[in-house]
Design a protein around this motif. Structure first.
Motif, PDB file in Angstrom:
ATOM      1  N   LEU A 149       0.771  -1.233   0.098  1.00  0.00           N
ATOM      2  CA  LEU A 149       0.017  -0.055   0.093  1.00  0.00           C
ATOM      3  C   LEU A 149       0.596   1.360   0.014  1.00  0.00           C
ATOM      4  O   LEU A 149       0.647   2.189  -0.669  1.00  0.00           O
ATOM      5  CB  LEU A 149      -0.982   0.044   1.235  1.00  0.00           C
ATOM      6  N   LEU A 150       2.084   1.286   0.843  1.00  0.00           N
ATOM      7  CA  LEU A 150       2.824   2.355   0.815  1.00  0.00           C
ATOM      8  C   LEU A 150       3.532   2.560  -0.552  1.00  0.00           C
ATOM      9  O   LEU A 150       3.788   3.757  -0.895  1.00  0.00           O
ATOM     10  CB  LEU A 150       3.972   2.162   1.943  1.00  0.00           C
ATOM     11  N   ARG A 151       3.726   1.843  -1.340  1.00  0.00           N
ATOM     12  CA  ARG A 151       4.320   1.648  -2.567  1.00  0.00           C
ATOM     13  C   ARG A 151       3.326   2.366  -3.490  1.00  0.00           C
ATOM     14  O   ARG A 151       3.624   2.975  -4.612  1.00  0.00           O
ATOM     15  CB  ARG A 151       4.855   0.185  -3.063  1.00  0.00           C
ATOM     16  N   SER A 152       1.875   1.506  -3.835  1.00  0.00           N
ATOM     17  CA  SER A 152       1.264   1.827  -4.719  1.00  0.00           C
ATOM     18  C   SER A 152       0.279   2.698  -4.765  1.00  0.00           C
ATOM     19  O   SER A 152      -0.637   2.878  -5.522  1.00  0.00           O
ATOM     20  CB  SER A 152       0.476   0.119  -5.052  1.00  0.00           C
ATOM     21  N   SER A 153       0.081   3.439  -3.292  1.00  0.00           N
ATOM     22  CA  SER A 153      -1.220   4.404  -3.253  1.00  0.00           C
ATOM     23  C   SER A 153      -0.518   5.690  -2.987  1.00  0.00           C
ATOM     24  O   SER A 153       0.641   5.739  -2.225  1.00  0.00           O
ATOM     25  CB  SER A 153      -2.156   3.848  -2.394  1.00  0.00           C
ATOM     26  N   PHE A 200       6.500  -1.567  11.946  1.00  0.00           N
ATOM     27  CA  PHE A 200       6.950  -1.752  10.682  1.00  0.00           C
ATOM     28  C   PHE A 200       8.621  -1.694  10.486  1.00  0.00           C
ATOM     29  O   PHE A 200       9.231  -2.505  10.051  1.00  0.00           O
ATOM     30  CB  PHE A 200       6.610  -0.616   9.539  1.00  0.00           C
ATOM     31  N   LYS A 201       9.148  -0.398  11.363  1.00  0.00           N
ATOM     32  CA  LYS A 201      10.441  -0.487  11.555  1.00  0.00           C
ATOM     33  C   LYS A 201      11.202  -1.880  12.403  1.00  0.00           C
ATOM     34  O   LYS A 201      12.386  -2.169  12.105  1.00  0.00           O
ATOM     35  CB  LYS A 201      10.864   0.575  12.587  1.00  0.00           C
ATOM     36  N   ARG A 202      10.336  -2.299  13.205  1.00  0.00           N
ATOM     37  CA  ARG A 202      10.970  -3.527  14.138  1.00  0.00           C
ATOM     38  C   ARG A 202      10.955  -4.570  13.194  1.00  0.00           C
ATOM     39  O   ARG A 202      11.927  -5.659  13.232  1.00  0.00           O
ATOM     40  CB  ARG A 202       9.946  -3.805  15.141  1.00  0.00           C
ATOM     41  N   VAL A 203      10.043  -4.792  12.332  1.00  0.00           N
ATOM     42  CA  VAL A 203      10.019  -6.056  11.349  1.00  0.00           C
ATOM     43  C   VAL A 203      10.953  -5.698  10.138  1.00  0.00           C
ATOM     44  O   VAL A 203      11.670  -6.552   9.618  1.00  0.00           O
ATOM     45  CB  VAL A 203       8.550  -6.364  10.924  1.00  0.00           C
ATOM     46  N   ARG A 204      10.811  -4.554   9.621  1.00  0.00           N
ATOM     47  CA  ARG A 204      11.489  -4.233   8.208  1.00  0.00           C
ATOM     48  C   ARG A 204      12.995  -3.557   8.305  1.00  0.00           C
ATOM     49  O   ARG A 204      13.671  -3.669   7.445  1.00  0.00           O
ATOM     50  CB  ARG A 204      10.414  -3.403   7.308  1.00  0.00           C
ATOM     51  N   GLY A 205      12.980  -2.993   9.498  1.00  0.00           N
ATOM     52  CA  GLY A 205      14.323  -2.220   9.618  1.00  0.00           C
ATOM     53  C   GLY A 205      14.394  -0.973   9.134  1.00  0.00           C
ATOM     54  O   GLY A 205      15.343  -0.179   9.567  1.00  0.00           O
ATOM     55  N   VAL A 206      13.107  -0.587   8.406  1.00  0.00           N
ATOM     56  CA  VAL A 206      12.918   0.925   8.121  1.00  0.00           C
ATOM     57  C   VAL A 206      11.581   1.529   8.419  1.00  0.00           C
ATOM     58  O   VAL A 206      10.778   0.746   8.749  1.00  0.00           O
ATOM     59  CB  VAL A 206      13.263   1.357   6.696  1.00  0.00           C
ATOM     60  N   SER A 207      11.411   2.907   8.500  1.00  0.00           N
ATOM     61  CA  SER A 207      10.330   3.451   8.679  1.00  0.00           C
ATOM     62  C   SER A 207       9.192   3.200   7.311  1.00  0.00           C
ATOM     63  O   SER A 207       9.792   3.135   6.259  1.00  0.00           O
ATOM     64  CB  SER A 207      10.378   4.820   9.082  1.00  0.00           C
ATOM     65  N   PRO A 208       8.072   3.404   7.628  1.00  0.00           N
ATOM     66  CA  PRO A 208       7.092   3.560   6.405  1.00  0.00           C
ATOM     67  C   PRO A 208       7.451   4.666   5.554  1.00  0.00           C
ATOM     68  O   PRO A 208       7.470   4.425   4.237  1.00  0.00           O
ATOM     69  CB  PRO A 208       5.686   3.678   6.961  1.00  0.00           C
ATOM     70  N   SER A 209       7.689   5.927   6.119  1.00  0.00           N
ATOM     71  CA  SER A 209       8.085   6.817   5.168  1.00  0.00           C
ATOM     72  C   SER A 209       9.501   6.694   4.237  1.00  0.00           C
ATOM     73  O   SER A 209       9.443   6.779   2.973  1.00  0.00           O
ATOM     74  CB  SER A 209       8.235   8.247   6.049  1.00  0.00           C
ATOM     75  N   HIS A 210      10.417   5.980   4.939  1.00  0.00           N
ATOM     76  CA  HIS A 210      11.644   5.652   4.162  1.00  0.00           C
ATOM     77  C   HIS A 210      11.156   4.526   3.290  1.00  0.00           C
ATOM     78  O   HIS A 210      12.065   4.555   1.990  1.00  0.00           O
ATOM     79  CB  HIS A 210      12.720   5.172   5.179  1.00  0.00           C
ATOM     80  N   HIS A 211      10.340   3.446   3.504  1.00  0.00           N
ATOM     81  CA  HIS A 211      10.030   2.462   2.562  1.00  0.00           C
ATOM     82  C   HIS A 211       9.360   3.039   1.561  1.00  0.00           C
ATOM     83  O   HIS A 211       9.646   2.879   0.362  1.00  0.00           O
ATOM     84  CB  HIS A 211       9.349   1.534   3.380  1.00  0.00           C
ATOM     85  N   ARG A 212       8.537   3.981   1.557  1.00  0.00           N
ATOM     86  CA  ARG A 212       7.672   4.616   0.347  1.00  0.00           C
ATOM     87  C   ARG A 212       8.658   5.354  -0.285  1.00  0.00           C
ATOM     88  O   ARG A 212       8.639   5.470  -1.437  1.00  0.00           O
ATOM     89  CB  ARG A 212       6.718   5.693   1.250  1.00  0.00           C
ATOM     90  N   THR A 213       9.627   6.166   0.100  1.00  0.00           N
ATOM     91  CA  THR A 213      10.610   7.082  -0.404  1.00  0.00           C
ATOM     92  C   THR A 213      11.472   6.034  -1.325  1.00  0.00           C
ATOM     93  O   THR A 213      11.743   6.345  -2.528  1.00  0.00           O
ATOM     94  CB  THR A 213      11.363   7.810   0.522  1.00  0.00           C
ATOM     95  N   GLY A 214      11.993   4.962  -0.791  1.00  0.00           N
ATOM     96  CA  GLY A 214      12.798   4.086  -1.446  1.00  0.00           C
ATOM     97  C   GLY A 214      12.128   3.383  -2.598  1.00  0.00           C
ATOM     98  O   GLY A 214      12.837   3.113  -3.629  1.00  0.00           O
ATOM     99  N   ALA A 215      10.861   2.921  -2.492  1.00  0.00           N
ATOM    100  CA  ALA A 215       9.887   2.488  -3.548  1.00  0.00           C
ATOM    101  C   ALA A 215       9.936   3.494  -4.678  1.00  0.00           C
ATOM    102  O   ALA A 215       9.601   3.082  -5.807  1.00  0.00           O
ATOM    103  CB  ALA A 215       8.607   1.956  -2.948  1.00  0.00           C
TER     104      ALA A 215
END
Length: 310
Positions: free
Chosen positions: A268-272, A295-310
């Motif tokens: 959802l963070l990537r596509s919307s 999200f940071k505990r499981v993925r190692g990055v924050s949702p905002s950083h994940h969205r920016t990277g995507a």
């Protein structure tokens, strides 16, 4: 919705690229189209699938194979036959030296070859797969899934082969739907085979306790599930349900729920363009802060950083 249906939801043919190759030995094609997933079947003769870093796989007439990309691989009449043709995105064909021979080898709509009378016919369709949800399915598959003819759903493959050879109205939509059906049938047939070593979430779907629990989780991931509430829904004690779930699926119920929510959130963070707060509520978290912590505990990055990277 069950786990396989959810994972397949992001693996759907949309204007998929199809190709029917009519070939005569010796022949060899280098597949470099960058597709994340391809489904191929031998309509006549045989074909060897030769991964760069794996053992060759023989497809006899009527067999079906799923090949994971995007790394290039070779399909040939014999593993030792060197490639003569390279298949690029959009079914563009070149020699190994880069000379375009698409028009030279075109025999008809979506059909290529030197002659319509070749002793081997290979039909294939490709998917461009992306997202964390679909990645959970991709990780459960080997580089080449091979299902013999006796285990395949022949009517679906025959319909697909007939449609590829024609050029009727609405053909692309028909091909997309048939390819989806063929992929699902092939995955079912593969996971049913002993050598497939099907993932726990797939095997557990047939369990009278864990199967319904998995469907509940996938139907409503935002619900505040607990081990106790799931156990109550399926009519089991908390302790026995937790043990059975962990044994069959391979991880505790809450770990599975968290992983599934994180995969949904990542897509959802990537596509919307929705806010992180909206994504959080969609996958069962009270607000953006609660999602960010998980999200940071499981993925190692924050949702905002994940969205920016995507």
């Amino acid at each position: 919705m069950d786990p396989l249906a959810d994972l397949l939801d992001g693996v759907r043919a949309r204007s998929a690229a199809f190709c029917r190759a009519i070939l005569e030995p010796p022949w060899s094609m280098r597949i470099a189209d960058g597709a994340m997933l391809a489904l191929a079947t031998t309509l006549r003769g045989h074909a060897w699938i030769v991964p760069d870093d794996g053992a060759p796989v023989l497809m006899r007439t009527g067999d079906v194979a799923i090949i994971k990309g995007p790394q290039p691989y070779t399909i040939a009449d014999d593993p030792a036959t060197p490639p003569e043709t390279v298949v690029h995105p959009g079914n563009r064909l070149t020699t190994v030296d880069g000379v375009d021979i698409t028009d030279e080898l075109r025999l008809g709509p979506r059909t290529s070859g030197q002659s319509p009378d070749g002793s081997a016919i290979v039909a294939s369709g490709t998917y461009q797969v992306s997202g964390d949800v679909s990645d959970r399915l991709m990780k459960a598959l080997p580089d080449v899934v091979h299902v013999p003819r006796l285990s395949t759903q022949a009517p679906v493959m025959e319909l697909l082969a007939q449609e590829v050879s024609g050029d009727g109205p609405g053909q692309q939509v028909v091909l997309d739907r048939l390819l989806d059906l063929a992929l699902i049938a092939t995955l079912r047939a593969w996971f049913a085979r002993p050598e497939a070593k099907a993932p726990g979430w797939y095997r557990a779907q047939s369990d009278p306790l864990v199967g319904p629990a998995l469907r509940l989780i996938h139907d409503d991931p935002a619900r505040p599930w607990t081990v106790a509430s799931l156990a109550e829904k399926v009519g089991a004690s908390r302790a026995s349900f937790a043990r059975r779930f962990a044994t069959l699926v391979g991880e505790p119920p809450m770990t599975y729920i968290t992983g599934w929510r994180m995969a949904l959130a990542a897509d959802l963070l990537r596509s919307s363009g929705t806010t992180i707060d909206s994504v959080a509520r969609h996958v069962g978290y009270a607000n953006a802060f609660a999602l960010s912590v998980a999200f940071k505990r499981v993925r190692g990055v924050s949702p905002s950083h994940h969205r920016t990277g995507a």
